[in-house]
Design a protein around this motif. Sequence first.
Motif, PDB file in Angstrom:
ATOM      1  N   PRO A  40      83.077  70.186  85.251  1.00 39.50           N
ATOM      2  CA  PRO A  40      81.898  71.231  84.968  1.00 39.50           C
ATOM      3  C   PRO A  40      81.694  71.572  83.630  1.00 39.50           C
ATOM      4  O   PRO A  40      82.282  71.359  83.056  1.00 39.50           O
ATOM      5  CB  PRO A  40      83.669  72.617  84.975  1.00 39.50           C
ATOM      6  CG  PRO A  40      84.675  72.117  84.828  1.00 39.50           C
ATOM      7  CD  PRO A  40      85.048  70.925  85.507  1.00 39.50           C
ATOM      8  N   VAL A  41      80.272  71.653  83.335  1.00 42.71           N
ATOM      9  CA  VAL A  41      79.631  70.722  82.255  1.00 42.71           C
ATOM     10  C   VAL A  41      78.880  72.547  81.542  1.00 42.71           C
ATOM     11  O   VAL A  41      78.365  72.935  82.241  1.00 42.71           O
ATOM     12  CB  VAL A  41      79.260  70.444  82.321  1.00 42.71           C
ATOM     13  CG1 VAL A  41      78.129  69.401  80.974  1.00 42.71           C
ATOM     14  CG2 VAL A  41      79.426  69.043  82.043  1.00 42.71           C
ATOM     15  N   ILE A  42      78.618  73.394  80.481  1.00 38.76           N
ATOM     16  CA  ILE A  42      77.679  74.247  79.825  1.00 38.76           C
ATOM     17  C   ILE A  42      76.819  73.538  79.839  1.00 38.76           C
ATOM     18  O   ILE A  42      76.999  72.792  78.403  1.00 38.76           O
ATOM     19  CB  ILE A  42      78.712  75.131  79.019  1.00 38.76           C
ATOM     20  CG1 ILE A  42      79.974  76.327  80.062  1.00 38.76           C
ATOM     21  CG2 ILE A  42      77.596  75.888  78.433  1.00 38.76           C
ATOM     22  CD1 ILE A  42      80.722  77.052  78.839  1.00 38.76           C
ATOM     23  N   ALA A  43      75.540  74.073  80.463  1.00 40.64           N
ATOM     24  CA  ALA A  43      74.602  73.959  80.078  1.00 40.64           C
ATOM     25  C   ALA A  43      73.873  75.253  79.562  1.00 40.64           C
ATOM     26  O   ALA A  43      73.394  75.501  80.259  1.00 40.64           O
ATOM     27  CB  ALA A  43      73.737  73.094  80.951  1.00 40.64           C
ATOM     28  N   THR A  44      73.703  74.594  77.797  1.00 35.88           N
ATOM     29  CA  THR A  44      73.032  75.981  77.362  1.00 35.88           C
ATOM     30  C   THR A  44      72.511  75.827  75.990  1.00 35.88           C
ATOM     31  O   THR A  44      71.913  75.063  75.921  1.00 35.88           O
ATOM     32  CB  THR A  44      74.283  77.110  76.795  1.00 35.88           C
ATOM     33  OG1 THR A  44      73.693  78.265  76.282  1.00 35.88           O
ATOM     34  CG2 THR A  44      74.538  76.414  76.475  1.00 35.88           C
ATOM     35  N   GLY A  45      71.300  76.963  76.189  1.00 36.72           N
ATOM     36  CA  GLY A  45      70.562  76.658  74.874  1.00 36.72           C
ATOM     37  C   GLY A  45      71.211  77.077  73.767  1.00 36.72           C
ATOM     38  O   GLY A  45      70.897  77.053  72.335  1.00 36.72           O
ATOM     39  N   ARG A  46      72.569  77.969  73.560  1.00 36.18           N
ATOM     40  CA  ARG A  46      73.136  78.243  72.644  1.00 36.18           C
ATOM     41  C   ARG A  46      74.225  77.229  71.522  1.00 36.18           C
ATOM     42  O   ARG A  46      73.863  75.659  72.132  1.00 36.18           O
ATOM     43  CB  ARG A  46      74.031  79.214  73.135  1.00 36.18           C
ATOM     44  CG  ARG A  46      73.414  80.493  72.917  1.00 36.18           C
ATOM     45  CD  ARG A  46      74.629  81.928  73.393  1.00 36.18           C
ATOM     46  NE  ARG A  46      74.625  82.627  74.383  1.00 36.18           N
ATOM     47  CZ  ARG A  46      75.394  83.487  74.591  1.00 36.18           C
ATOM     48  NH1 ARG A  46      76.115  83.445  73.377  1.00 36.18           N
ATOM     49  NH2 ARG A  46      75.214  84.245  75.533  1.00 36.18           N
ATOM     50  N   THR A  47      74.745  76.979  71.351  1.00 42.09           N
ATOM     51  CA  THR A  47      75.469  76.337  70.330  1.00 42.09           C
ATOM     52  C   THR A  47      76.810  76.233  69.984  1.00 42.09           C
ATOM     53  O   THR A  47      77.454  77.692  70.642  1.00 42.09           O
ATOM     54  CB  THR A  47      75.156  75.774  68.377  1.00 42.09           C
ATOM     55  OG1 THR A  47      75.371  74.877  68.518  1.00 42.09           O
ATOM     56  CG2 THR A  47      75.547  77.074  67.936  1.00 42.09           C
ATOM     57  N   GLU A  48      77.925  75.091  69.903  1.00 43.57           N
ATOM     58  CA  GLU A  48      78.812  75.899  70.055  1.00 43.57           C
ATOM     59  C   GLU A  48      79.276  76.852  69.510  1.00 43.57           C
ATOM     60  O   GLU A  48      80.840  78.032  69.801  1.00 43.57           O
ATOM     61  CB  GLU A  48      79.849  74.491  69.569  1.00 43.57           C
ATOM     62  CG  GLU A  48      79.790  73.198  71.084  1.00 43.57           C
ATOM     63  CD  GLU A  48      80.478  72.352  70.426  1.00 43.57           C
ATOM     64  OE1 GLU A  48      80.909  71.234  71.411  1.00 43.57           O
ATOM     65  OE2 GLU A  48      81.403  71.957  69.860  1.00 43.57           O
ATOM     66  N   VAL A  49      79.014  77.166  68.323  1.00 43.19           N
ATOM     67  CA  VAL A  49      80.044  78.570  67.687  1.00 43.19           C
ATOM     68  C   VAL A  49      79.720  79.521  68.687  1.00 43.19           C
ATOM     69  O   VAL A  49      80.615  80.857  68.917  1.00 43.19           O
ATOM     70  CB  VAL A  49      79.528  78.513  66.336  1.00 43.19           C
ATOM     71  CG1 VAL A  49      79.792  77.614  64.694  1.00 43.19           C
ATOM     72  CG2 VAL A  49      77.884  78.712  66.532  1.00 43.19           C
ATOM     73  N   GLU A  50      78.625  79.672  68.638  1.00 47.90           N
ATOM     74  CA  GLU A  50      78.672  80.777  69.844  1.00 47.90           C
ATOM     75  C   GLU A  50      79.069  80.546  70.798  1.00 47.90           C
ATOM     76  O   GLU A  50      79.128  82.046  71.691  1.00 47.90           O
ATOM     77  CB  GLU A  50      76.807  81.162  70.051  1.00 47.90           C
ATOM     78  CG  GLU A  50      76.050  81.508  68.799  1.00 47.90           C
ATOM     79  CD  GLU A  50      74.673  80.748  68.963  1.00 47.90           C
ATOM     80  OE1 GLU A  50      73.928  82.089  69.611  1.00 47.90           O
ATOM     81  OE2 GLU A  50      74.132  79.857  70.156  1.00 47.90           O
ATOM     82  N   VAL A  51      79.356  79.517  71.504  1.00 46.31           N
ATOM     83  CA  VAL A  51      80.490  79.933  73.486  1.00 46.31           C
ATOM     84  C   VAL A  51      81.611  78.987  72.864  1.00 46.31           C
ATOM     85  O   VAL A  51      82.187  79.063  74.323  1.00 46.31           O
ATOM     86  CB  VAL A  51      78.847  79.101  73.896  1.00 46.31           C
ATOM     87  CG1 VAL A  51      77.683  79.187  74.227  1.00 46.31           C
ATOM     88  CG2 VAL A  51      78.988  77.197  73.633  1.00 46.31           C
ATOM     89  N   ALA A  52      82.310  79.459  72.160  1.00 48.20           N
ATOM     90  CA  ALA A  52      83.596  78.569  72.304  1.00 48.20           C
ATOM     91  C   ALA A  52      84.484  79.233  72.088  1.00 48.20           C
ATOM     92  O   ALA A  52      85.156  78.490  73.509  1.00 48.20           O
ATOM     93  CB  ALA A  52      83.985  78.574  70.244  1.00 48.20           C
ATOM     94  N   ALA A  53      84.521  80.930  72.503  1.00 43.91           N
ATOM     95  CA  ALA A  53      85.610  82.019  73.353  1.00 43.91           C
ATOM     96  C   ALA A  53      84.621  81.887  75.041  1.00 43.91           C
ATOM     97  O   ALA A  53      85.302  81.416  75.363  1.00 43.91           O
ATOM     98  CB  ALA A  53      85.199  82.775  72.392  1.00 43.91           C
TER      99      ALA A  53
END
Length: 256
Positions: A40-53
């Motif tokens: 499974p891979v997250i594919a997002t416009g956000r960056t890692e600091v926003e999606v770490a949690a």
Amino acid sequence: MTYKATAFFDLDGTLLDDKSQVRPEIAQAMTQLKANNILPVIATGRTEVEVAAIMKEANIDSDIIMNGAFIRVAGDVIYSDLYDKALIKEVYEAAKTNDDAISFYNEREIWCNEHNDFLLGAYNFIHTPVPPLDPDGYLTKPVNMLLILGQNNDEYYTSRFPQLNFYRNTPFSLDTVKKTVSKGNAVKLLQEKLQLTNIPSYAFGDGPNDVALFEACDIKIAMGNGVSLLKEQADFITKSNTDGGIVHALKHFDLI
């Protein structure tokens, strides 16, 4: 590890609910995918600091972030595309001309040039903290993606910067990356670098920046709440993100 398939998930409007949270059944589904040797891979416009949690809650350790400008798989960085400083300055000046704010992104941090109503609206819309002010930070820090905070100037930016892609993912903001950067190109890079081109790939999305993701994957799954453009290209339209759409689709394709 030998993977049987790859599954790429957009976040907002797809993997996350209407409060930008990971529901327990989603976390369980991602754990089950991994147990079934599906990456499974997250594919997002956000960056890692926003999606770490979010990644921790969902038990996912691989991502395509900033609309394809950066890729990490199982903790290892395999790709990072950076903006040229001169181009950043041009976009910055154009944004100021339109009284739009601008945010600067790399995988570790986000910062911005001002806190206007559009910027406050954008980060409130996705339930994330407002970035700190650092107008000249781009001169010394790497930048993978820009976010233009404003409304009604999409055609101006598209015409002014033909070398860039602009994705309106909230009423207040435009994700801005180089023309060579997309979720789809990132999928291809990931598959080539990990030698995964011979296994099926599944795309899950809801928005206009998921079109390239759909084009790069074998099986395209649009959320019930997705835009019409994406649904027209989909192999399967699942339920909405707030009605168990991810789990419904994963079961439909016997992935869990």
